[in-house]
Scaffold this motif. Structure first.
Motif, PDB file in Angstrom:
ATOM      1  N   LYS A   7       1.221  15.036   4.670  1.00  0.00           N
ATOM      2  CA  LYS A   7       2.484  15.767   4.702  1.00  0.00           C
ATOM      3  C   LYS A   7       2.548  16.641   5.936  1.00  0.00           C
ATOM      4  O   LYS A   7       1.529  17.094   6.459  1.00  0.00           O
ATOM      5  CB  LYS A   7       2.619  16.629   3.437  1.00  0.00           C
ATOM      6  N   ALA A   8       3.764  16.906   6.404  1.00  0.00           N
ATOM      7  CA  ALA A   8       4.011  17.914   7.434  1.00  0.00           C
ATOM      8  C   ALA A   8       5.194  18.766   6.990  1.00  0.00           C
ATOM      9  O   ALA A   8       6.204  18.236   6.505  1.00  0.00           O
ATOM     10  CB  ALA A   8       4.290  17.277   8.780  1.00  0.00           C
ATOM     11  N   ILE A   9       5.073  20.068   7.137  1.00  0.00           N
ATOM     12  CA  ILE A   9       6.179  21.002   6.909  1.00  0.00           C
ATOM     13  C   ILE A   9       6.586  21.529   8.281  1.00  0.00           C
ATOM     14  O   ILE A   9       5.789  22.169   8.971  1.00  0.00           O
ATOM     15  CB  ILE A   9       5.752  22.146   5.970  1.00  0.00           C
ATOM     16  N   THR A  10       7.806  21.252   8.680  1.00  0.00           N
ATOM     17  CA  THR A  10       8.185  21.448  10.081  1.00  0.00           C
ATOM     18  C   THR A  10       8.365  22.907  10.484  1.00  0.00           C
ATOM     19  O   THR A  10       8.317  23.227  11.668  1.00  0.00           O
ATOM     20  CB  THR A  10       9.488  20.702  10.405  1.00  0.00           C
ATOM     21  N   GLY A  11       8.622  23.799   9.512  1.00  0.00           N
ATOM     22  CA  GLY A  11       8.792  25.216   9.830  1.00  0.00           C
ATOM     23  C   GLY A  11      10.227  25.685   9.817  1.00  0.00           C
ATOM     24  O   GLY A  11      10.487  26.886   9.979  1.00  0.00           O
ATOM     25  N   ASP A  12      11.192  24.785   9.600  1.00  0.00           N
ATOM     26  CA  ASP A  12      12.600  25.193   9.621  1.00  0.00           C
ATOM     27  C   ASP A  12      13.103  25.676   8.266  1.00  0.00           C
ATOM     28  O   ASP A  12      14.289  25.981   8.099  1.00  0.00           O
ATOM     29  CB  ASP A  12      13.486  24.054  10.133  1.00  0.00           C
ATOM     30  N   GLY A  13      12.204  25.732   7.284  1.00  0.00           N
ATOM     31  CA  GLY A  13      12.577  26.231   5.964  1.00  0.00           C
ATOM     32  C   GLY A  13      13.134  25.197   5.024  1.00  0.00           C
ATOM     33  O   GLY A  13      13.468  25.516   3.873  1.00  0.00           O
ATOM     34  N   LYS A  14      13.202  23.930   5.454  1.00  0.00           N
ATOM     35  CA  LYS A  14      13.799  22.912   4.590  1.00  0.00           C
ATOM     36  C   LYS A  14      13.209  21.513   4.745  1.00  0.00           C
ATOM     37  O   LYS A  14      13.334  20.686   3.837  1.00  0.00           O
ATOM     38  CB  LYS A  14      15.301  22.835   4.830  1.00  0.00           C
ATOM     39  N   SER A  15      12.566  21.226   5.877  1.00  0.00           N
ATOM     40  CA  SER A  15      12.179  19.840   6.171  1.00  0.00           C
ATOM     41  C   SER A  15      10.716  19.563   5.864  1.00  0.00           C
ATOM     42  O   SER A  15       9.821  20.314   6.280  1.00  0.00           O
ATOM     43  CB  SER A  15      12.445  19.519   7.646  1.00  0.00           C
ATOM     44  N   VAL A  16      10.484  18.460   5.151  1.00  0.00           N
ATOM     45  CA  VAL A  16       9.144  17.985   4.822  1.00  0.00           C
ATOM     46  C   VAL A  16       9.059  16.519   5.218  1.00  0.00           C
ATOM     47  O   VAL A  16       9.970  15.730   4.926  1.00  0.00           O
ATOM     48  CB  VAL A  16       8.851  18.140   3.312  1.00  0.00           C
ATOM     49  N   LEU A  17       7.971  16.144   5.875  1.00  0.00           N
ATOM     50  CA  LEU A  17       7.748  14.765   6.290  1.00  0.00           C
ATOM     51  C   LEU A  17       6.508  14.236   5.582  1.00  0.00           C
ATOM     52  O   LEU A  17       5.511  14.948   5.463  1.00  0.00           O
ATOM     53  CB  LEU A  17       7.549  14.689   7.810  1.00  0.00           C
ATOM     54  N   ASN A  18       6.566  13.011   5.136  1.00  0.00           N
ATOM     55  CA  ASN A  18       5.453  12.411   4.422  1.00  0.00           C
ATOM     56  C   ASN A  18       4.780  11.318   5.258  1.00  0.00           C
ATOM     57  O   ASN A  18       5.434  10.635   6.045  1.00  0.00           O
ATOM     58  CB  ASN A  18       5.932  11.822   3.092  1.00  0.00           C
ATOM     59  N   ASN A  19       3.447  11.187   5.056  1.00  0.00           N
ATOM     60  CA  ASN A  19       2.656  10.182   5.780  1.00  0.00           C
ATOM     61  C   ASN A  19       2.967  10.219   7.280  1.00  0.00           C
ATOM     62  O   ASN A  19       3.315   9.222   7.903  1.00  0.00           O
ATOM     63  CB  ASN A  19       2.928   8.787   5.216  1.00  0.00           C
ATOM     64  N   VAL A  20       2.829  11.408   7.826  1.00  0.00           N
ATOM     65  CA  VAL A  20       3.342  11.690   9.154  1.00  0.00           C
ATOM     66  C   VAL A  20       2.290  11.465  10.242  1.00  0.00           C
ATOM     67  O   VAL A  20       1.085  11.593  10.009  1.00  0.00           O
ATOM     68  CB  VAL A  20       3.871  13.142   9.215  1.00  0.00           C
ATOM     69  N   GLY A  21       2.776  11.122  11.419  1.00  0.00           N
ATOM     70  CA  GLY A  21       1.947  11.086  12.610  1.00  0.00           C
ATOM     71  C   GLY A  21       2.613  11.899  13.702  1.00  0.00           C
ATOM     72  O   GLY A  21       3.843  11.832  13.878  1.00  0.00           O
ATOM     73  N   ILE A  22       1.834  12.692  14.417  1.00  0.00           N
ATOM     74  CA  ILE A  22       2.366  13.498  15.525  1.00  0.00           C
ATOM     75  C   ILE A  22       1.640  13.084  16.801  1.00  0.00           C
ATOM     76  O   ILE A  22       0.422  13.230  16.906  1.00  0.00           O
ATOM     77  CB  ILE A  22       2.178  15.005  15.266  1.00  0.00           C
ATOM     78  N   LEU A  23       2.391  12.554  17.739  1.00  0.00           N
ATOM     79  CA  LEU A  23       1.826  12.153  19.018  1.00  0.00           C
ATOM     80  C   LEU A  23       1.864  13.343  19.977  1.00  0.00           C
ATOM     81  O   LEU A  23       2.932  13.905  20.242  1.00  0.00           O
ATOM     82  CB  LEU A  23       2.626  10.987  19.610  1.00  0.00           C
ATOM     83  N   VAL A  24       0.688  13.741  20.466  1.00  0.00           N
ATOM     84  CA  VAL A  24       0.559  14.881  21.364  1.00  0.00           C
ATOM     85  C   VAL A  24       0.165  14.382  22.746  1.00  0.00           C
ATOM     86  O   VAL A  24      -0.809  13.638  22.903  1.00  0.00           O
ATOM     87  CB  VAL A  24      -0.500  15.876  20.841  1.00  0.00           C
ATOM     88  N   LYS A  25       0.941  14.786  23.739  1.00  0.00           N
ATOM     89  CA  LYS A  25       0.663  14.429  25.131  1.00  0.00           C
ATOM     90  C   LYS A  25       0.852  15.658  26.009  1.00  0.00           C
ATOM     91  O   LYS A  25       1.873  16.344  25.912  1.00  0.00           O
ATOM     92  CB  LYS A  25       1.616  13.319  25.617  1.00  0.00           C
TER      93      LYS A  25
END
Length: 397
Positions: A7-25
């Motif tokens: 899971k990821a909680i984006t920080g905007d107070g409402k959005s949740v993402l499941n089975n998430v991947g974050i690409l960092v460059k």
């Protein structure tokens, strides 16, 4: 590099993402998608999978006191070198608590600015620092004995001190102390508070205030401070006024809840500052109850809440924002709003909300990995598995 979790909680107070991947460059979040999608399109990209963890933006502690040595047990041995080392160690410890940005609300003279200079020249790896140098109190005002406070009186005294603090001490913010807990619930006059805010804003900076009691809370609201620290005895009507005026509230719950049992367990300490704190122990306990009883109704007024810890003792952790979040959860607040208070809200108030405080493409990759799901467990906020600061792993459990 790809970071993934259940899971990821984006920080905007409402959005949740499941089975998430974050690409960092190159230190930034380049893309957010499902982990399966990113793996399919980028099969050669290294993946760090945190399993059942939750990814959130890096915590922001909006009320620290780094380097505050007044309560150290061996206080007489604290020379300037040791004070600086303490400030460095406490600030660096923030990473262990998932914190990537701090706003210091009063430190021993020049310590935070010195650490920031070290950071600029690559001499230290520390969280992003905003500070007020020393807080400003009236002569004999709240915490006047402490290393984290300086004194100024009247309009001209405040004018000189505000300008000095910004020009010579490198302060991003001005912190005003008013509302002492016993004999002087009113410290600075309305005229002085109004002037402090106006002069700080005129110089292009923001101004926050220590205010816990009435009528100083209403005076602070009327003066138009950018945030009110503690606000223990805020009323619902005052919280609504703050929401209308875009004044943020930093309730600093954790420090009150944490300090009482510690004080009660160490009554034999000979430290002078500790003895002052011990005298106020039951006062702290009563204040903690007020916050417990009224936090939720105040939060539901729409006042913007920021997370700050206010840990200024030698017997406490530095910047444990997860503890602050846990108490908000215990008091019944929405976990997504709690995460927002500890991430996006602080970033917005600091003026960096366009690049920090959210899990969002194009934002700096400040990412905290929680070992659990805060929507399901109040304990997850404090289980820090890892901290990434600008895409760099700076703490691993």
């Amino acid at each position: 590099m790809i970071l993934s979790a259940k899971k990821a909680i984006t920080g905007d107070g409402k959005s949740v993402l499941n089975n998430v991947g974050i690409l960092v460059k190159e230190g930034k979040i380049q893309e957010i998608a499902t982990i399966d999608e990113l793996k399919r399109r980028l099969p050669d990209e290294p993946v760090t999978d945190y399993g059942d963890a939750t990814l959130i933006p890096g915590y922001i502690d909006m009320h620290t006191h780094m380097g505050c040595y007044d309560a150290m047990w061996d206080l007489p041995q604290y020379n300037d070198f040791r004070k600086g080392i303490l400030g460095y160690m406490q600030t660096q410890e923030s990473f262990e608590h998932g914190v990537t940005t701090i706003r210091d609300a009063g430190c021993p003279d020049k310590i935070l600015e010195t650490l920031r200079i070290m950071q600029t020249y690559g001499m230290a790896k520390l969280p992003r620092i905003f500070h007020c140098n020393q807080a400003i109190a009236m002569t004999g005002g709240h915490c006047w004995r402490m290393s984290i406070v300086t004194e100024a009186d009247g309009i001209e005294g405040l004018r000189t001190m505000i300008r000095k603090t910004i020009r010579h001490d490198g302060a991003d913010w001005i912190k005003i102390m008013t509302s002492h807990r016993y004999d002087t619930p009113i410290e600075y006059t309305q005229e002085e508070l109004d002037f402090a805010v106006a002069e700080t804003h005129r110089l292009g900076k923001k101004c926050f205030v220590h205010a816990s009691l009435q009528p100083s809370l209403q005076m602070a609201i009327d003066a138009g401070f950018d945030s009110i620290e503690h606000g223990t005895f805020l009323t619902v009507e005052q919280a609504k006024q703050m929401a209308e005026k875009n004044i943020y509230w930093c309730p600093t719950i954790a420090s009150l809840e944490y300090i009482v049992p510690v004080l009660r367990s160490k009554a034999d300490s000979s430290n002078a500052y500790y003895q002052i704190q011990l005298k106020d122990c039951e006062y702290y306990a009563s204040n903690a109850k007020v916050i417990r009883d009224h936090f939720l109704e105040l939060a539901e007024t729409g006042v913007k809440i920021i997370a700050g810890t206010d840990f200024d003792t030698g017997y406490s952790p530095s910047a444990p924002v997860g503890m602050e979040c846990r108490y908000m959860h215990e008091f019944g607040w929405d976990p997504l709003k709690i995460i927002q208070s500890a991430t996006q809200n602080g970033a917005d108030l600091l003026g960096i909300g366009h690049e920090v405080g959210l899990l969002k493409e194009g934002y700096i990759a400040d990412i905290t990995v929680l070992g659990g799901d805060p929507e399901a467990s109040k304990d997850a906020y404090e289980k820090i598995e890892a901290t990434y600061y600008g895409g760099e792993l700076v703490y691993k459990a």
